[in-house]
Enzyme design. Structure first.
Site, PDB file in Angstrom:
ATOM      1  N   GLN A 123       0.843  -1.201   0.000  1.00 35.56           N
ATOM      2  CA  GLN A 123       0.000   0.000   0.000  1.00 35.56           C
ATOM      3  C   GLN A 123       0.878   1.251   0.000  1.00 35.56           C
ATOM      4  O   GLN A 123       0.372   2.356  -0.139  1.00 35.56           O
ATOM      5  CB  GLN A 123      -0.870   0.022   1.261  1.00 35.56           C
ATOM      6  CG  GLN A 123      -1.765  -1.183   1.404  1.00 35.56           C
ATOM      7  CD  GLN A 123      -2.387  -1.245   2.801  1.00 35.56           C
ATOM      8  OE1 GLN A 123      -3.349  -0.542   3.092  1.00 35.56           O
ATOM      9  NE2 GLN A 123      -1.823  -2.066   3.670  1.00 35.56           N
TER      10      GLN A 123
ATOM     11  N   VAL B 262       3.590   4.093  -1.100  1.00 33.12           N
ATOM     12  CA  VAL B 262       3.883   4.764  -2.365  1.00 33.12           C
ATOM     13  C   VAL B 262       5.375   5.057  -2.513  1.00 33.12           C
ATOM     14  O   VAL B 262       5.806   5.601  -3.525  1.00 33.12           O
ATOM     15  CB  VAL B 262       3.067   6.070  -2.518  1.00 33.12           C
ATOM     16  CG1 VAL B 262       1.568   5.760  -2.524  1.00 33.12           C
ATOM     17  CG2 VAL B 262       3.404   7.080  -1.423  1.00 33.12           C
TER      18      VAL B 262
ATOM     19  N   HIS C  31      -1.542   1.845  -4.211  1.00 27.52           N
ATOM     20  CA  HIS C  31      -1.999   3.231  -4.049  1.00 27.52           C
ATOM     21  C   HIS C  31      -1.125   4.240  -4.781  1.00 27.52           C
ATOM     22  O   HIS C  31      -1.161   5.425  -4.468  1.00 27.52           O
ATOM     23  CB  HIS C  31      -2.065   3.578  -2.552  1.00 27.52           C
ATOM     24  CG  HIS C  31      -3.063   2.746  -1.805  1.00 27.52           C
ATOM     25  ND1 HIS C  31      -2.964   2.455  -0.469  1.00 27.52           N
ATOM     26  CD2 HIS C  31      -4.187   2.115  -2.235  1.00 27.52           C
ATOM     27  CE1 HIS C  31      -3.991   1.693  -0.100  1.00 27.52           C
ATOM     28  NE2 HIS C  31      -4.740   1.456  -1.151  1.00 27.52           N
TER      29      HIS C  31
ATOM     30  N   CYS D 201      -0.322  11.705 -16.175  1.00 25.44           N
ATOM     31  CA  CYS D 201      -1.085  12.699 -16.935  1.00 25.44           C
ATOM     32  C   CYS D 201      -2.558  12.602 -16.537  1.00 25.44           C
ATOM     33  O   CYS D 201      -3.134  11.524 -16.501  1.00 25.44           O
ATOM     34  CB  CYS D 201      -0.929  12.456 -18.431  1.00 25.44           C
ATOM     35  SG  CYS D 201      -2.022  13.499 -19.425  1.00 25.44           S
TER      36      CYS D 201
ATOM     37  N   CYS E 264      -4.538  11.520 -20.188  1.00 30.19           N
ATOM     38  CA  CYS E 264      -4.375  10.238 -20.890  1.00 30.19           C
ATOM     39  C   CYS E 264      -3.773   9.148 -20.008  1.00 30.19           C
ATOM     40  O   CYS E 264      -3.711   7.992 -20.404  1.00 30.19           O
ATOM     41  CB  CYS E 264      -3.526  10.428 -22.154  1.00 30.19           C
ATOM     42  SG  CYS E 264      -1.760  10.596 -21.827  1.00 30.19           S
TER      43      CYS E 264
ATOM     44  N   CYS F 247       2.077  16.982 -20.724  1.00 31.61           N
ATOM     45  CA  CYS F 247       2.224  15.647 -21.301  1.00 31.61           C
ATOM     46  C   CYS F 247       2.609  15.720 -22.774  1.00 31.61           C
ATOM     47  O   CYS F 247       1.972  16.431 -23.552  1.00 31.61           O
ATOM     48  CB  CYS F 247       0.903  14.891 -21.129  1.00 31.61           C
ATOM     49  SG  CYS F 247       0.896  13.252 -21.853  1.00 31.61           S
TER      50      CYS F 247
ATOM     51  N   GLY G  50       3.048  -4.700   8.758  1.00 31.68           N
ATOM     52  CA  GLY G  50       2.867  -3.271   8.993  1.00 31.68           C
ATOM     53  C   GLY G  50       1.625  -2.668   8.384  1.00 31.68           C
ATOM     54  O   GLY G  50       1.675  -1.568   7.848  1.00 31.68           O
TER      55      GLY G  50
HETATM   56 ZN    ZN Z   1      -1.390  12.830 -21.546  1.00 32.55          ZN
END
Ligand code: ZN
Length: 231
Positions: free
Chosen positions: A88, A90, A106, A114, A117, A134, A172
């Site tokens: 979980q 990041v 997550h 982006c 897209c 982007c 954890g």
């Molecule tokens: Zn894009």
């Protein structure tokens, strides 16, 4: 598919010094969750939200993987097709310890996505350039983080992994965000490793419960997995 699934939450990163939204000190204290990591924050509170994730990336650059990350990486190296790492978290501490194909439920802090897209872009631990757009579609970027209330498409891969799983390890994770107890009922062996009991977890459904730091419990966990793989 892997026979062993290692599922982790904030507890394993906490030992490297990363604070979480359940802590009352550090980075999160200055912010309210509803203002920086809930669906919609990027619309009404964009600059503060981006600044918060800039600070989290900077914090991530200042910490290192711990013994638990490294022990699991060595285990995965030994059984490359049989150890799935699902988290979980990041942060990139598993990757920096050498783990492969880590499934981040997550999102992933060193990466932008982006908004139009979905194309992704790694920025490491740097600040997000606000004017950066982007290449594919001209859209604007956001942190590649699943905010509360947003869809989490990677959960599908968690369910797939659990279909083949025979040995489940939870490290954890308080069980407040992702409930895993029902999976523990359907595997041969399950180990729960949390510092303390949680109201969101029924410890009786696990084969073994270790109330220890991850860095203290990891050797026993690895031993149990090796015995299972050889047996
Ligand atoms: Zn894009």
């Amino acid at each position: 598919m892997a026979r062993v699934v290692i599922f982790s939450g904030a507890g394993i990163s906490a030992e490297s010094g990363l604070s979480t939204f359940r802590d009352t000190d550090g980075l999160w204290e200055k912010y309210r969750i509803e203002e920086i990591c809930q669906a919609g924050c990027l619309s009404w509170n964009r600059e503060n939200t981006l600044t918060f994730y800039d600070a989290r990336r900077e914090q991530l650059s200042s910490v290192t993987p711990n013994a638990a990350h490294y022990a699991l990486s060595q285990l995965q190296e030994k059984y490359p097709n049989n150890i799935a790492i699902i988290t979980q978290n990041v942060d990139d501490l598993f990757e920096r310890a050498g783990c492969k194909d880590v499934l981040h439920l997550h999102g992933f802090l060193p990466r932008l996505r982006c908004e139009q897209c979905g194309a992704t872009h790694l920025i490491g631990y740097t600040k997000q350039e606000r004017t950066f757009t982007c290449k594919e579609c001209g859209g604007s970027f956001r942190p590649d983080i699943v905010f509360f209330g947003e869809p989490a498409p990677m959960y599908e891969h968690l369910y797939e992994a659990m279909e083949e799983c025979q040995f489940l390890v939870i490290i954890g994770s308080s069980g407040n965000v992702v409930a895993m107890d029902h999976f523990a009922l359907h595997v041969k062996v399950s180990i729960l490793n949390n510092l303390e009991p949680s109201d969101a977890i029924n410890e009786r459904v696990y084969t073994k419960v270790l109330h220890q730091k991850a860095t203290e419990a990891v050797d026993e966990i690895v031993e149990d997995i090796e015995r299972f793989m050889q047996g």
